[in-house]
Design a protein around this motif. Structure first.
Motif, PDB file in Angstrom:
ATOM      1  N   GLY A 131       2.092 -15.630  -3.871  1.00  0.00           N
ATOM      2  CA  GLY A 131       3.450 -15.109  -3.983  1.00  0.00           C
ATOM      3  C   GLY A 131       4.218 -15.396  -2.709  1.00  0.00           C
ATOM      4  O   GLY A 131       3.637 -15.769  -1.695  1.00  0.00           O
ATOM      5  N   PRO A 132       5.536 -15.214  -2.722  1.00  0.00           N
ATOM      6  CA  PRO A 132       6.353 -15.510  -1.535  1.00  0.00           C
ATOM      7  C   PRO A 132       6.102 -14.504  -0.415  1.00  0.00           C
ATOM      8  O   PRO A 132       5.844 -13.326  -0.665  1.00  0.00           O
ATOM      9  CB  PRO A 132       7.787 -15.415  -2.065  1.00  0.00           C
ATOM     10  CG  PRO A 132       7.693 -14.511  -3.248  1.00  0.00           C
ATOM     11  CD  PRO A 132       6.355 -14.761  -3.865  1.00  0.00           C
ATOM     12  N   GLU A 133       6.209 -14.985   0.832  1.00  0.00           N
ATOM     13  CA  GLU A 133       6.047 -14.089   1.975  1.00  0.00           C
ATOM     14  C   GLU A 133       7.328 -13.296   2.244  1.00  0.00           C
ATOM     15  O   GLU A 133       7.273 -12.214   2.811  1.00  0.00           O
ATOM     16  CB  GLU A 133       5.652 -14.897   3.219  1.00  0.00           C
ATOM     17  CG  GLU A 133       4.260 -15.512   3.104  1.00  0.00           C
ATOM     18  CD  GLU A 133       3.844 -16.275   4.348  1.00  0.00           C
ATOM     19  OE1 GLU A 133       4.718 -16.553   5.199  1.00  0.00           O
ATOM     20  OE2 GLU A 133       2.649 -16.590   4.470  1.00  0.00           O
ATOM     21  N   VAL A 134       8.463 -13.844   1.847  1.00  0.00           N
ATOM     22  CA  VAL A 134       9.723 -13.114   1.927  1.00  0.00           C
ATOM     23  C   VAL A 134       9.976 -12.480   0.558  1.00  0.00           C
ATOM     24  O   VAL A 134      10.112 -13.187  -0.442  1.00  0.00           O
ATOM     25  CB  VAL A 134      10.896 -14.037   2.323  1.00  0.00           C
ATOM     26  CG1 VAL A 134      12.207 -13.265   2.302  1.00  0.00           C
ATOM     27  CG2 VAL A 134      10.645 -14.654   3.683  1.00  0.00           C
ATOM     28  N   GLU A 135       9.987 -11.156   0.511  1.00  0.00           N
ATOM     29  CA  GLU A 135      10.062 -10.444  -0.755  1.00  0.00           C
ATOM     30  C   GLU A 135      11.298  -9.554  -0.821  1.00  0.00           C
ATOM     31  O   GLU A 135      11.947  -9.285   0.193  1.00  0.00           O
ATOM     32  CB  GLU A 135       8.818  -9.571  -0.949  1.00  0.00           C
ATOM     33  CG  GLU A 135       7.661 -10.263  -1.635  1.00  0.00           C
ATOM     34  CD  GLU A 135       7.952 -10.586  -3.090  1.00  0.00           C
ATOM     35  OE1 GLU A 135       9.092 -10.331  -3.559  1.00  0.00           O
ATOM     36  OE2 GLU A 135       7.055 -11.104  -3.776  1.00  0.00           O
ATOM     37  N   ASN A 140       8.129  -5.285  -3.317  1.00  0.00           N
ATOM     38  CA  ASN A 140       7.268  -4.794  -2.242  1.00  0.00           C
ATOM     39  C   ASN A 140       7.090  -3.275  -2.273  1.00  0.00           C
ATOM     40  O   ASN A 140       6.057  -2.771  -1.841  1.00  0.00           O
ATOM     41  CB  ASN A 140       7.839  -5.213  -0.888  1.00  0.00           C
ATOM     42  CG  ASN A 140       6.832  -5.100   0.233  1.00  0.00           C
ATOM     43  OD1 ASN A 140       5.983  -5.974   0.398  1.00  0.00           O
ATOM     44  ND2 ASN A 140       6.909  -4.038   1.019  1.00  0.00           N
ATOM     45  N   PHE A 141       8.109  -2.554  -2.796  1.00  0.00           N
ATOM     46  CA  PHE A 141       8.040  -1.096  -2.789  1.00  0.00           C
ATOM     47  C   PHE A 141       8.322  -0.462  -4.151  1.00  0.00           C
ATOM     48  O   PHE A 141       7.480   0.242  -4.708  1.00  0.00           O
ATOM     49  CB  PHE A 141       9.029  -0.532  -1.751  1.00  0.00           C
ATOM     50  CG  PHE A 141       8.608  -0.766  -0.333  1.00  0.00           C
ATOM     51  CD1 PHE A 141       7.400  -0.288   0.150  1.00  0.00           C
ATOM     52  CD2 PHE A 141       9.436  -1.464   0.542  1.00  0.00           C
ATOM     53  CE1 PHE A 141       7.016  -0.501   1.477  1.00  0.00           C
ATOM     54  CE2 PHE A 141       9.055  -1.679   1.859  1.00  0.00           C
ATOM     55  CZ  PHE A 141       7.847  -1.201   2.323  1.00  0.00           C
ATOM     56  N   GLU A 142       9.528  -0.695  -4.702  1.00  0.00           N
ATOM     57  CA  GLU A 142       9.974   0.032  -5.893  1.00  0.00           C
ATOM     58  C   GLU A 142       8.997  -0.098  -7.054  1.00  0.00           C
ATOM     59  O   GLU A 142       8.593   0.908  -7.659  1.00  0.00           O
ATOM     60  CB  GLU A 142      11.367  -0.469  -6.312  1.00  0.00           C
ATOM     61  CG  GLU A 142      12.491  -0.105  -5.359  1.00  0.00           C
ATOM     62  CD  GLU A 142      12.885   1.367  -5.446  1.00  0.00           C
ATOM     63  OE1 GLU A 142      12.475   2.020  -6.419  1.00  0.00           O
ATOM     64  OE2 GLU A 142      13.589   1.836  -4.546  1.00  0.00           O
ATOM     65  N   LEU A 166      12.882  -8.578   2.843  1.00  0.00           N
ATOM     66  CA  LEU A 166      11.938  -8.218   3.902  1.00  0.00           C
ATOM     67  C   LEU A 166      10.733  -9.153   3.888  1.00  0.00           C
ATOM     68  O   LEU A 166      10.516  -9.901   2.931  1.00  0.00           O
ATOM     69  CB  LEU A 166      11.476  -6.771   3.708  1.00  0.00           C
ATOM     70  CG  LEU A 166      10.979  -6.385   2.301  1.00  0.00           C
ATOM     71  CD1 LEU A 166       9.499  -6.623   2.143  1.00  0.00           C
ATOM     72  CD2 LEU A 166      11.305  -4.932   1.987  1.00  0.00           C
ATOM     73  N   LEU A 167       9.971  -9.120   4.984  1.00  0.00           N
ATOM     74  CA  LEU A 167       8.677  -9.796   5.019  1.00  0.00           C
ATOM     75  C   LEU A 167       7.666  -8.869   4.362  1.00  0.00           C
ATOM     76  O   LEU A 167       7.565  -7.696   4.726  1.00  0.00           O
ATOM     77  CB  LEU A 167       8.267 -10.098   6.461  1.00  0.00           C
ATOM     78  CG  LEU A 167       9.137 -11.097   7.233  1.00  0.00           C
ATOM     79  CD1 LEU A 167       8.625 -11.242   8.666  1.00  0.00           C
ATOM     80  CD2 LEU A 167       9.156 -12.452   6.545  1.00  0.00           C
ATOM     81  N   ARG A 168       6.930  -9.384   3.395  1.00  0.00           N
ATOM     82  CA  ARG A 168       6.059  -8.516   2.604  1.00  0.00           C
ATOM     83  C   ARG A 168       5.042  -7.788   3.489  1.00  0.00           C
ATOM     84  O   ARG A 168       4.490  -8.343   4.436  1.00  0.00           O
ATOM     85  CB  ARG A 168       5.318  -9.321   1.534  1.00  0.00           C
ATOM     86  CG  ARG A 168       4.327 -10.335   2.074  1.00  0.00           C
ATOM     87  CD  ARG A 168       3.687 -11.127   0.950  1.00  0.00           C
ATOM     88  NE  ARG A 168       2.734 -12.120   1.458  1.00  0.00           N
ATOM     89  CZ  ARG A 168       2.120 -13.020   0.683  1.00  0.00           C
ATOM     90  NH1 ARG A 168       2.374 -13.062  -0.612  1.00  0.00           N
ATOM     91  NH2 ARG A 168       1.262 -13.873   1.216  1.00  0.00           N
ATOM     92  N   THR A 169       4.807  -6.530   3.199  1.00  0.00           N
ATOM     93  CA  THR A 169       3.844  -5.729   3.939  1.00  0.00           C
ATOM     94  C   THR A 169       2.493  -5.708   3.259  1.00  0.00           C
ATOM     95  O   THR A 169       1.533  -5.169   3.798  1.00  0.00           O
ATOM     96  CB  THR A 169       4.355  -4.287   4.085  1.00  0.00           C
ATOM     97  OG1 THR A 169       4.516  -3.708   2.779  1.00  0.00           O
ATOM     98  CG2 THR A 169       5.684  -4.256   4.819  1.00  0.00           C
ATOM     99  N   GLN A 170       2.403  -6.273   2.062  1.00  0.00           N
ATOM    100  CA  GLN A 170       1.147  -6.322   1.320  1.00  0.00           C
ATOM    101  C   GLN A 170       1.276  -7.400   0.243  1.00  0.00           C
ATOM    102  O   GLN A 170       2.372  -7.722  -0.208  1.00  0.00           O
ATOM    103  CB  GLN A 170       0.856  -4.968   0.670  1.00  0.00           C
ATOM    104  CG  GLN A 170       1.946  -4.515  -0.289  1.00  0.00           C
ATOM    105  CD  GLN A 170       2.259  -3.040  -0.169  1.00  0.00           C
ATOM    106  OE1 GLN A 170       1.605  -2.329   0.561  1.00  0.00           O
ATOM    107  NE2 GLN A 170       3.262  -2.581  -0.876  1.00  0.00           N
ATOM    108  N   ILE A 176       2.573  -7.573  -8.905  1.00  0.00           N
ATOM    109  CA  ILE A 176       3.692  -7.149  -9.755  1.00  0.00           C
ATOM    110  C   ILE A 176       4.301  -8.362 -10.464  1.00  0.00           C
ATOM    111  O   ILE A 176       4.568  -8.334 -11.676  1.00  0.00           O
ATOM    112  CB  ILE A 176       4.770  -6.442  -8.906  1.00  0.00           C
ATOM    113  CG1 ILE A 176       4.188  -5.187  -8.243  1.00  0.00           C
ATOM    114  CG2 ILE A 176       5.974  -6.092  -9.769  1.00  0.00           C
ATOM    115  CD1 ILE A 176       3.697  -4.147  -9.212  1.00  0.00           C
ATOM    116  N   ARG A 177       4.510  -9.437  -9.733  1.00  0.00           N
ATOM    117  CA  ARG A 177       5.074 -10.648 -10.346  1.00  0.00           C
ATOM    118  C   ARG A 177       4.158 -11.169 -11.455  1.00  0.00           C
ATOM    119  O   ARG A 177       4.635 -11.661 -12.481  1.00  0.00           O
ATOM    120  CB  ARG A 177       5.274 -11.722  -9.270  1.00  0.00           C
ATOM    121  CG  ARG A 177       6.380 -11.395  -8.270  1.00  0.00           C
ATOM    122  CD  ARG A 177       6.535 -12.487  -7.222  1.00  0.00           C
ATOM    123  NE  ARG A 177       7.635 -12.206  -6.302  1.00  0.00           N
ATOM    124  CZ  ARG A 177       8.896 -12.541  -6.505  1.00  0.00           C
ATOM    125  NH1 ARG A 177       9.216 -13.190  -7.621  1.00  0.00           N
ATOM    126  NH2 ARG A 177       9.837 -12.256  -5.635  1.00  0.00           N
TER     127      ARG A 177
END
Length: 339
Positions: A131-135, A140-142, A166-170, A176-177
């Protein structure tokens, strides 16, 4: 004047014959044929000759110049050839000698452990997704049951690039994708870099690596999670490794657990590495929260699933007994050559 020209010729040719190097030849050429040379000085005196003598002396002077130039060129070529032969002799290569061994690059210890983990989970039927590192905040959260006012957001210091970027934290965002685009059964792992605003020290870095796993299907239970993680631990740490599950909390799983294994250093007796407990925490896991399934369009009444997240950096440091995580990122060849 003819006698002077012949004397210059004889003297120049003798000097060229006696010269010992190319530098001496060049000095002779300049002293005889240069702008202030002997032959040039003689030619400047031709104005005092009679009209009948000038062509005769001029012809002789040109002949002598040509002979001296030819002798200079010949001598220079001889010295150049001698120099080249000497150089070739000194730099001669013995093709029968064995060559020096070529230094071949190796896999970074992080990549070695990553490849081993991918092999382990693929042998259990898992697919590898990225997956992308920029999310976006949504992935990333919702969608992971972490709304704007959720206290779990305080557990992670996030690098925001924009209001909703943001830059993904996990790497859970890739799960999810996948759930949005693929129908169950789903069985995947998601390796990759993640980013959190941590202070750099021996055990923390703002850039680190995770492998997150997800299984969604009918009738998935905690027993399935336990079986997969025990198999993984035995493959990584050995068949005698014990696995312990402790209750924990993650907003995207319910129930949630922390997973420990017996310390590979002391085999559970207690040591400096495990701080005397005999156990080392290796990952967090749990059953996928029904709200996460619903957010991805999967009916939680029909399907269930489990998820887990493994810190690749911590796994690498414990496997190779590396005391400082910073060594994995400093590109020090003295360190990397050990693997």
């Amino acid at each position: 004047m003819k006698e002077k020209l012949n004397l210059i010729k004889e003297s120049a040719l003798n000097a060229i014959s006696a010269a010992t190097d190319e530098k001496a030849i060049e000095e002779i050429r300049v002293s005889v044929l240069g702008k202030k040379g002997e032959l040039t000085a003689i030619l400047k005196q031709m104005g005092g000759l009679s009209p009948e003598e000038r062509p005769i002396v001029g012809q002789l002077a040109n002949k002598i110049r040509a002979e001296i130039e030819a002798a200079v060129d010949s001598a220079k070529k001889a010295f150049a050839a001698e120099s080249e032969n000497k150089k070739l002799k000194e730099e001669k290569i013995d093709i029968t000698m064995p060559s020096k061994p070529a230094k071949v690059g190796k896999l970074h210890p992080l990549n070695t452990v990553l490849n081993d983990m991918i092999d382990i989970f693929q042998s259990m039927g898992f697919d590898v997704v990225d997956g992308p590192e920029v999310e976006t905040d949504h992935y990333n959260f919702e969608a992971l049951n972490v709304p704007q006012d959720h206290p779990a957001r305080d557990m992670q210091d996030t690098f925001y690039l924009a209001e909703n970027l943001l830059l993904r934290t996990q790497t859970s965002a890739a799960q999810i994708r996948t759930m949005e685009t693929r129908k169950p059964p789903i069985k995947i792992i998601c390796p990759g870099r993640v980013f959190r605003a941590d202070e750099v020290d021996a055990t923390h870095s703002p850039v680190f690596h995770q492998i997150e796993g997800l299984v969604v299907d009918k009738n998935i239970t905690m027993c399935d999670l336990k079986g997969v993680l025990e198999q993984f631990a035995h493959e990584i740490y050995g068949p005698d490794t014990e696995v312990k599950f402790r209750p924990s909390f993650f907003p995207f799983t319910e129930p949630s657990v922390e997973v420990d294994v017996t310390c590979s250093e002391c085999k559970g007796k207690g040591c400096r590495v495990c701080k005397g407990s005999g156990w080392i925490e290796i990952l967090g896991a749990g059953m996928v929260h029904p709200r996460v399934l619903s957010a991805c369009g999967i009916d939680p009444e029909e399907y269930s699933g489990f998820a887990f997240g493994i810190g690749l950096d911590r796994l690498t440091t414990t496997r190779y007994k590396i005391s400082d995580i910073r060594l994995l990122f400093e590109n020090d060849l003295r360190f990397l050559d050990q693997f």
